[in-house]
Design a protein around this motif. Structure first.
Motif, mmCIF file in Angstrom:
data_model
loop_
_atom_site.group_PDB
_atom_site.id
_atom_site.type_symbol
_atom_site.label_atom_id
_atom_site.label_comp_id
_atom_site.label_asym_id
_atom_site.label_seq_id
_atom_site.Cartn_x
_atom_site.Cartn_y
_atom_site.Cartn_z
ATOM 1 N N ILE A 162 0.830 -1.207 0.000
ATOM 2 C CA ILE A 162 0.000 0.000 0.000
ATOM 3 C C ILE A 162 0.866 1.260 0.000
ATOM 4 O O ILE A 162 0.550 2.242 -0.679
ATOM 5 C CB ILE A 162 -0.976 -0.014 1.202
ATOM 6 N N LEU A 163 1.977 1.252 0.738
ATOM 7 C CA LEU A 163 2.858 2.423 0.746
ATOM 8 C C LEU A 163 3.514 2.617 -0.619
ATOM 9 O O LEU A 163 3.669 3.752 -1.091
ATOM 10 C CB LEU A 163 3.928 2.266 1.829
ATOM 11 N N GLY A 164 3.885 1.513 -1.258
ATOM 12 C CA GLY A 164 4.466 1.624 -2.588
ATOM 13 C C GLY A 164 3.480 2.152 -3.615
ATOM 14 O O GLY A 164 3.836 2.989 -4.463
ATOM 15 N N LEU A 165 2.229 1.702 -3.539
ATOM 16 C CA LEU A 165 1.205 2.186 -4.467
ATOM 17 C C LEU A 165 0.903 3.663 -4.249
ATOM 18 O O LEU A 165 0.653 4.406 -5.198
ATOM 19 C CB LEU A 165 -0.070 1.362 -4.294
ATOM 20 N N ILE A 166 0.931 4.107 -2.995
ATOM 21 C CA ILE A 166 0.659 5.516 -2.694
ATOM 22 C C ILE A 166 1.752 6.419 -3.241
ATOM 23 O O ILE A 166 1.478 7.512 -3.764
ATOM 24 C CB ILE A 166 0.495 5.704 -1.169
ATOM 25 N N SER A 167 3.002 5.983 -3.144
ATOM 26 C CA SER A 167 4.120 6.854 -3.532
ATOM 27 C C SER A 167 4.426 6.828 -5.022
ATOM 28 O O SER A 167 4.994 7.788 -5.557
ATOM 29 C CB SER A 167 5.379 6.439 -2.752
ATOM 30 N N GLN A 168 4.060 5.755 -5.724
ATOM 31 C CA GLN A 168 4.445 5.608 -7.128
ATOM 32 C C GLN A 168 3.999 6.756 -8.029
ATOM 33 O O GLN A 168 4.771 7.189 -8.893
ATOM 34 C CB GLN A 168 3.922 4.282 -7.682
ATOM 35 N N SER A 231 8.497 14.138 -5.682
ATOM 36 C CA SER A 231 8.256 14.811 -4.414
ATOM 37 C C SER A 231 9.163 14.205 -3.350
ATOM 38 O O SER A 231 9.257 12.974 -3.228
ATOM 39 C CB SER A 231 6.793 14.658 -4.001
ATOM 40 N N LEU A 232 9.846 15.049 -2.573
ATOM 41 C CA LEU A 232 10.745 14.553 -1.537
ATOM 42 C C LEU A 232 9.984 13.722 -0.512
ATOM 43 O O LEU A 232 10.470 12.679 -0.051
ATOM 44 C CB LEU A 232 11.456 15.723 -0.853
ATOM 45 N N LEU A 233 8.771 14.162 -0.146
ATOM 46 C CA LEU A 233 7.964 13.415 0.819
ATOM 47 C C LEU A 233 7.692 12.000 0.331
ATOM 48 O O LEU A 233 7.881 11.022 1.069
ATOM 49 C CB LEU A 233 6.641 14.145 1.069
ATOM 50 N N PHE A 234 7.286 11.866 -0.923
ATOM 51 C CA PHE A 234 6.947 10.542 -1.428
ATOM 52 C C PHE A 234 8.191 9.729 -1.773
ATOM 53 O O PHE A 234 8.123 8.497 -1.831
ATOM 54 C CB PHE A 234 6.024 10.669 -2.641
ATOM 55 N N CYS A 235 9.325 10.396 -1.986
ATOM 56 C CA CYS A 235 10.587 9.662 -2.106
ATOM 57 C C CYS A 235 10.922 8.984 -0.777
ATOM 58 O O CYS A 235 11.373 7.828 -0.747
ATOM 59 C CB CYS A 235 11.722 10.605 -2.516
ATOM 60 N N VAL A 236 10.680 9.704 0.318
ATOM 61 C CA VAL A 236 10.900 9.123 1.643
ATOM 62 C C VAL A 236 9.921 7.973 1.888
ATOM 63 O O VAL A 236 10.295 6.924 2.426
ATOM 64 C CB VAL A 236 10.755 10.199 2.737
ATOM 65 N N VAL A 237 8.656 8.153 1.472
ATOM 66 C CA VAL A 237 7.664 7.084 1.621
ATOM 67 C C VAL A 237 8.084 5.856 0.818
ATOM 68 O O VAL A 237 7.917 4.716 1.258
ATOM 69 C CB VAL A 237 6.271 7.573 1.174
ATOM 70 N N THR A 238 8.677 6.066 -0.360
ATOM 71 C CA THR A 238 9.152 4.950 -1.178
ATOM 72 C C THR A 238 10.223 4.159 -0.442
ATOM 73 O O THR A 238 10.210 2.915 -0.448
ATOM 74 C CB THR A 238 9.710 5.467 -2.514
#
Length: 408
Positions: A162-168, A231-238
């Motif tokens: 789910i985290l990977g799908l959100i950040s992709q 996005s830096l935020l979603f890079c961290v989430v990745t």
């Protein structure tokens, strides 16, 4: 006997290999099977089979990355439902394969019963004179059958998915591939804590170099350069999304340490089942990242262009459901090819195949794809790619050298 066990993951395809100096465990009533000598023609056929499997793993792994990115273009706001579809497909396909393997005799009844049967070592627990609350919890945990481990595997695979799908949707394809390599570091740390694994100085150095390559690729975001695609935020989430997968790897290794002859499809089938059962728990995470925007997924799969949202953006679902169907077909094919390679090849060849997916994926993103177009790659991503490849090759060579030393 010294044996090796390899473990794979559905989301990343990463491979971890551990070595244990443990006698081969066999269930009561089953004898060890001594392999018969093979003729040269059989050996040559196996080599051709392994070579074809390696090619299929590399190609399907690369296209899996591209298909996943294309899928997020029209359906980037539906991660919660995509995780449901993924869990459902994994469960159906892996249990079907397990069913056929059982009827072909490749899987025994004792292997199917493994998740639900306690070992004698688990039931024979010495009762201390004084038991505090934590000791009672530990005793209760040890009395539970191995199904408890599959519950955790399902939770970790679902959370990472789910985290990977959100950040992709918010990170470019090549950068997603590079950041995903940080799983090597997290797997090493978790294995040290849970499995008491030990690594050489050069293996630790190679792993730190992988992280350095990820940081190099992130330099534009870290220094504040405006980048609409990343996005830096979603890079961290990745990067965070690979931690649950690393924990899942360690638990799978623990299961194979408990029973080395366990069929890998037993582990994948029950893990996928509990990943599906954990699905409702991830709803708060998707709401936290403003997923779906109150849109109906059924309308998206029906191929309807929805009206503009409150912020003025639009959600064009007209190409669906084909991007998802293409993605899940390639993803399942990649996982099956990887599992077949794990069962037939050495850990070194499997590691080489999964490492080759990294540059192939980056090259494929340079092609103009429907809905995605051509992905522009900056110099920092190319630099990070070379650093990570250098580190992975060093780790591979050092692992082979250590294995040779142990055999000597």
């Amino acid at each position: 006997d010294v044996y090796k066990r390899q473990v794979s993951t559905q989301s990343t395809g990463a491979v971890m290999t551990k070595r244990y100096n443990t006698p081969l465990w066999l269930p009561p009533g089953e004898d060890a099977i001594v392999p018969e000598p093979k003729f040269p023609s059989e050996i040559k056929y196996k080599e051709i089979q392994i070579a074809l499997l390696m090619i299929m793993v590399i190609l399907s792994g690369g296209f899996n990355r591209v298909a996943a990115k294309i899928m997020t273009v029209p359906m980037g706001n539906f991660s919660f439902f995509l995780s449901l579809f993924n869990g459902t497909m994994y469960t159906i396909v892996f249990f079907l394969i397990l069913f056929f393997r059982y009827h072909l005799g490749a899987v025994t009844k004792s292997q199917l019963k493994f998740p639900f049967v306690r070992y004698q070592s688990q039931t024979a627990i010495e009762k201390p004179i004084r038991t505090n609350f934590f000791q009672k919890l530990k005793n209760l945990w040890e009395k539970l059958p191995p199904i408890k481990l599959f519950v955790i595997i399902g939770a970790m695979d679902g959370l990472g998915n789910i985290l990977g799908l959100i950040s992709q949707p918010h990170v470019s394809g090549p950068l997603t591939v590079l950041l995903g390599q940080s799983i090597v570091l997290f797997s090493m740390l978790i294995s040290m804590m849970l499995l008491s694994a030990r690594y050489t100085y050069w293996q630790v150095w190679s792993t730190c170099t992988v992280i350095l390559g990820s940081i190099v690729a992130l330099i534009p975001q870290l220094v504040g350069v405006e980048d609409k695609e990343n996005s830096l935020l979603f890079c961290v989430v990745t990067m965070i999304s690979v931690i649950p997968g690393a924990l899942s790897f360690a638990i799978k290794e623990l299961i194979f340490k408990m029973r080395p002859d366990l069929d890998i499809f037993v582990v994948n089938s029950f893990g996928s089942l509990f990943q599906l059962l954990w699905w409702p728990v991830w709803l708060p995470i998707t709401l936290l990242f403003h997923q779906t925007h109150h849109l109906a997924l059924g309308e998206c799969f029906a191929g309807i262009v929805l009206p503009p949202l409150k912020d003025g953006s639009t959600q064009d679902c007209s190409p669906d459901p084909w991007p998802y169907f293409i993605y899940i077909t390639i993803n399942l094919s990649f996982n099956i090819f990887l599992l077949l390679l794990l069962k037939r090849a050495t850990s070194l060849l499997t590691f080489m195949a999964t490492t080759a997916i990294l540059p192939i994926s980056v090259i494929l993103f340079l092609v103009k794809w429907p809905l995605l177009g051509v992905t522009h790659i900056n110099g920092w991503v190319i630099g990070g790619l070379f650093v990570i490849l250098f580190a992975l090759v060093c780790y591979c060579l050092l692992y082979t050298s250590d294995a040779a030393d142990e055999e000597d």
